[in-house]
Design a protein around this motif. Sequence first.
Motif, PDB file in Angstrom:
ATOM      1  N   UNK A 251       0.831  -1.210   0.000  1.00 11.05           N
ATOM      2  CA  UNK A 251       0.000   0.000   0.000  1.00 11.05           C
ATOM      3  C   UNK A 251       0.861   1.254   0.000  1.00 11.05           C
ATOM      4  N   UNK A 252       2.136   1.101  -0.394  1.00  8.61           N
ATOM      5  CA  UNK A 252       3.048   2.241  -0.430  1.00  8.61           C
ATOM      6  C   UNK A 252       3.200   2.698  -1.878  1.00  8.61           C
ATOM      7  N   UNK A 253       2.644   3.855  -2.253  1.00  9.86           N
ATOM      8  CA  UNK A 253       2.688   4.273  -3.665  1.00  9.86           C
ATOM      9  C   UNK A 253       4.090   4.371  -4.236  1.00  9.86           C
ATOM     10  N   UNK A 254       5.066   4.853  -3.429  1.00  6.89           N
ATOM     11  CA  UNK A 254       6.419   4.986  -3.947  1.00  6.89           C
ATOM     12  C   UNK A 254       7.003   3.622  -4.263  1.00  6.89           C
ATOM     13  N   UNK A 255       6.663   2.622  -3.450  1.00  3.65           N
ATOM     14  CA  UNK A 255       7.149   1.270  -3.691  1.00  3.65           C
ATOM     15  C   UNK A 255       6.396   0.624  -4.852  1.00  3.65           C
ATOM     16  N   UNK A 256       5.097   0.773  -4.849  1.00  5.78           N
ATOM     17  CA  UNK A 256       4.273   0.129  -5.875  1.00  5.78           C
ATOM     18  C   UNK A 256       4.603   0.634  -7.270  1.00  5.78           C
ATOM     19  N   UNK A 257       5.173   1.821  -7.376  1.00  5.27           N
ATOM     20  CA  UNK A 257       5.515   2.356  -8.693  1.00  5.27           C
ATOM     21  C   UNK A 257       6.535   1.492  -9.406  1.00  5.27           C
ATOM     22  N   UNK A 258       7.230   0.596  -8.660  1.00  3.52           N
ATOM     23  CA  UNK A 258       8.278  -0.221  -9.275  1.00  3.52           C
ATOM     24  C   UNK A 258       7.788  -1.591  -9.704  1.00  3.52           C
ATOM     25  N   UNK A 259       6.456  -1.908  -9.514  1.00  2.05           N
ATOM     26  CA  UNK A 259       6.058  -3.282  -9.801  1.00  2.05           C
ATOM     27  C   UNK A 259       6.184  -3.655 -11.267  1.00  2.05           C
ATOM     28  N   UNK A 260       6.144  -2.697 -12.151  1.00  2.00           N
ATOM     29  CA  UNK A 260       6.171  -3.043 -13.561  1.00  2.00           C
ATOM     30  C   UNK A 260       7.577  -3.202 -14.115  1.00  2.00           C
ATOM     31  N   UNK A 261       8.610  -3.207 -13.250  1.00  2.00           N
ATOM     32  CA  UNK A 261       9.959  -3.417 -13.775  1.00  2.00           C
ATOM     33  C   UNK A 261      10.320  -4.895 -13.835  1.00  2.00           C
ATOM     34  N   UNK A 262       9.389  -5.787 -13.473  1.00  2.00           N
ATOM     35  CA  UNK A 262       9.602  -7.216 -13.629  1.00  2.00           C
ATOM     36  C   UNK A 262      10.269  -7.904 -12.464  1.00  2.00           C
ATOM     37  N   UNK A 263      10.630  -7.181 -11.424  1.00  2.00           N
ATOM     38  CA  UNK A 263      11.322  -7.772 -10.277  1.00  2.00           C
ATOM     39  C   UNK A 263      10.509  -7.562  -9.004  1.00  2.00           C
ATOM     40  N   UNK A 264      10.343  -8.635  -8.225  1.00  2.00           N
ATOM     41  CA  UNK A 264       9.678  -8.554  -6.929  1.00  2.00           C
ATOM     42  C   UNK A 264      10.735  -8.271  -5.870  1.00  2.00           C
ATOM     43  N   UNK A 265      10.542  -7.217  -5.093  1.00  2.00           N
ATOM     44  CA  UNK A 265      11.486  -6.863  -4.023  1.00  2.00           C
ATOM     45  C   UNK A 265      10.731  -6.862  -2.694  1.00  2.00           C
ATOM     46  N   UNK A 266      11.231  -7.646  -1.761  1.00  2.00           N
ATOM     47  CA  UNK A 266      10.546  -7.773  -0.475  1.00  2.00           C
ATOM     48  C   UNK A 266      11.563  -7.652   0.659  1.00  2.00           C
ATOM     49  N   UNK A 267      11.408  -6.690   1.563  1.00  2.00           N
ATOM     50  CA  UNK A 267      12.279  -6.622   2.745  1.00  2.00           C
ATOM     51  C   UNK A 267      11.900  -7.733   3.721  1.00  2.00           C
ATOM     52  N   UNK A 268      12.895  -8.498   4.191  1.00  2.69           N
ATOM     53  CA  UNK A 268      12.589  -9.676   5.021  1.00  2.69           C
ATOM     54  C   UNK A 268      13.433  -9.768   6.289  1.00  2.69           C
ATOM     55  N   UNK A 269      14.192  -8.738   6.620  1.00  2.00           N
ATOM     56  CA  UNK A 269      15.012  -8.830   7.823  1.00  2.00           C
ATOM     57  C   UNK A 269      14.118  -9.060   9.042  1.00  2.00           C
ATOM     58  N   UNK A 270      14.505 -10.003   9.885  1.00  2.00           N
ATOM     59  CA  UNK A 270      13.721 -10.329  11.059  1.00  2.00           C
ATOM     60  C   UNK A 270      12.678 -11.399  10.816  1.00  2.00           C
ATOM     61  N   UNK A 271      12.568 -11.885   9.574  1.00  2.00           N
ATOM     62  CA  UNK A 271      11.602 -12.933   9.236  1.00  2.00           C
ATOM     63  C   UNK A 271      12.371 -14.214   8.925  1.00  2.00           C
ATOM     64  N   UNK A 272      12.034 -15.296   9.604  1.00  2.00           N
ATOM     65  CA  UNK A 272      12.728 -16.562   9.348  1.00  2.00           C
ATOM     66  C   UNK A 272      11.835 -17.609   8.708  1.00  2.00           C
ATOM     67  N   UNK A 273      10.587 -17.247   8.434  1.00  2.00           N
ATOM     68  CA  UNK A 273       9.648 -18.158   7.799  1.00  2.00           C
ATOM     69  C   UNK A 273       8.547 -17.319   7.145  1.00  2.00           C
ATOM     70  N   UNK A 274       7.770 -17.912   6.248  1.00  2.00           N
ATOM     71  CA  UNK A 274       6.692 -17.148   5.599  1.00  2.00           C
ATOM     72  C   UNK A 274       5.532 -16.897   6.568  1.00  2.00           C
ATOM     73  N   UNK A 275       5.534 -15.758   7.206  1.00  2.00           N
ATOM     74  CA  UNK A 275       4.438 -15.364   8.089  1.00  2.00           C
ATOM     75  C   UNK A 275       3.216 -15.005   7.241  1.00  2.00           C
ATOM     76  N   UNK A 276       2.030 -14.935   7.847  1.00  2.00           N
ATOM     77  CA  UNK A 276       0.854 -14.529   7.058  1.00  2.00           C
ATOM     78  C   UNK A 276       1.051 -13.197   6.341  1.00  2.00           C
ATOM     79  N   UNK A 277       1.723 -12.257   7.015  1.00  2.00           N
ATOM     80  CA  UNK A 277       1.970 -10.972   6.364  1.00  2.00           C
ATOM     81  C   UNK A 277       2.884 -11.096   5.166  1.00  2.00           C
TER      82      UNK A 277
END
Length: 406
Positions: free
Chosen positions: A237-263
């Motif tokens: 829901x971050x417009x500045x981040x969402x503006x990059x979705x059409x470049x073909x690469x998925x970018x996800x910050x994951x520091x502090x996550x050791x497994x796929x949480x629901x979020x």
Amino acid sequence: MALAGTAGADSIVLRSGRVIDADQAWFEGSEVHYRRSGVVYAVPRSLVERVDTADGSTALEDPDTRNSRERLAAGDPAEALRFARLALFRQPASVPALQALAAAQIALGQVARAREAASTALELEPGNARSLELLGDALVEGGDFASAREPYRLSLEAAEQPRVRKKLDALGTSAASVSSARFRIRYDGAADEPLGLSVLRVLDSAWEEYERRLGFAPSLPVTVVLQTAAAFRDTTRAPDWAAAWNDGTIRVPVMGVDRPTPGLVRVLRHELAHSFVAARAGATCPTWLHEGIAQWLEGGDPEREDPGLARLARKARLPRLDSLERPFVGLSEAAATVAYAQSLSAVAHLLRSGGEAGVRRLVEALGRGLPANQALPAAFALSYGELQRAWEAHLLAAGGGPPPAS
């Protein structure tokens, strides 16, 4: 008797005692090929007693295959690819040339083609250690770590090679079932392979679901960058981040996550939906539809935003959908919140009107290059204005309130 000898050339000694002098000679399967005066000839290997090379070497190979390998070692994969193709043009069933082709394609990131070349080489010569290694390399490059273990293991059974052993050991022992080169996992920060494999399972499951529901899938692997040095947050829901979705690469910050949480699962599903829509509709897809489809496919009730929007609609006219075709960058936080809600609600109305098949038709129409104001009538027989009025009428009727004063 020698045939048209050339000083310093390779000599092919036939069992009959005749000698063929050539500029170059090499083995190709059941034949000995040789080049003389720019023309390539071949004689059955069964007729050849031996080949005496000008430099005294015994390992004969196609010169273009050798050139391909040398150019790759020199850091020039594009030229390596060219030489491999030249070799295959003369001898399409040459295993060494197919191996050179696969190696060059891996270096160039052409993962699907490299897998095909390595697989073809294995069909021609099953159990070849080098071909198995290259197949493993292509699978690893494509992010399919689990599937790469088997060709590496078979390669080691055929011929123990320290470099292959090192590659297999680096994959660990996890038996996670992941996709077949649908994704390329990259790390921005320290690598976290257990998390990467878990993410691949989530994405692979979502890929199969989306392909079934939308009727299409990206033709190329999707690159996923796990940002292990950036704290996890919801970027959908971050417009500045969402503006990059059409470049073909998925970018996800994951520091502090050791497994796929629901979020994290919701974010991954959301971003993969963007990749699917971008792969088919391209730049013609309006932002409200892009974001609406992504929110719908991430999961949950597609009508979850309707009650809040109904309350807003009773007070004032909602922004026109055709004003939300451009990226939401620059909108205030409040305006962006409403824009995202409208996007999902409008897609929910399209689903009520024409089902998933209607949404598929709309995306397909956009993929044919139609602008949104033409794609909507083609898919739903609705103009922008008609969609807006029908959608707002549904919101007001469901919310139990009168329309706002004009």
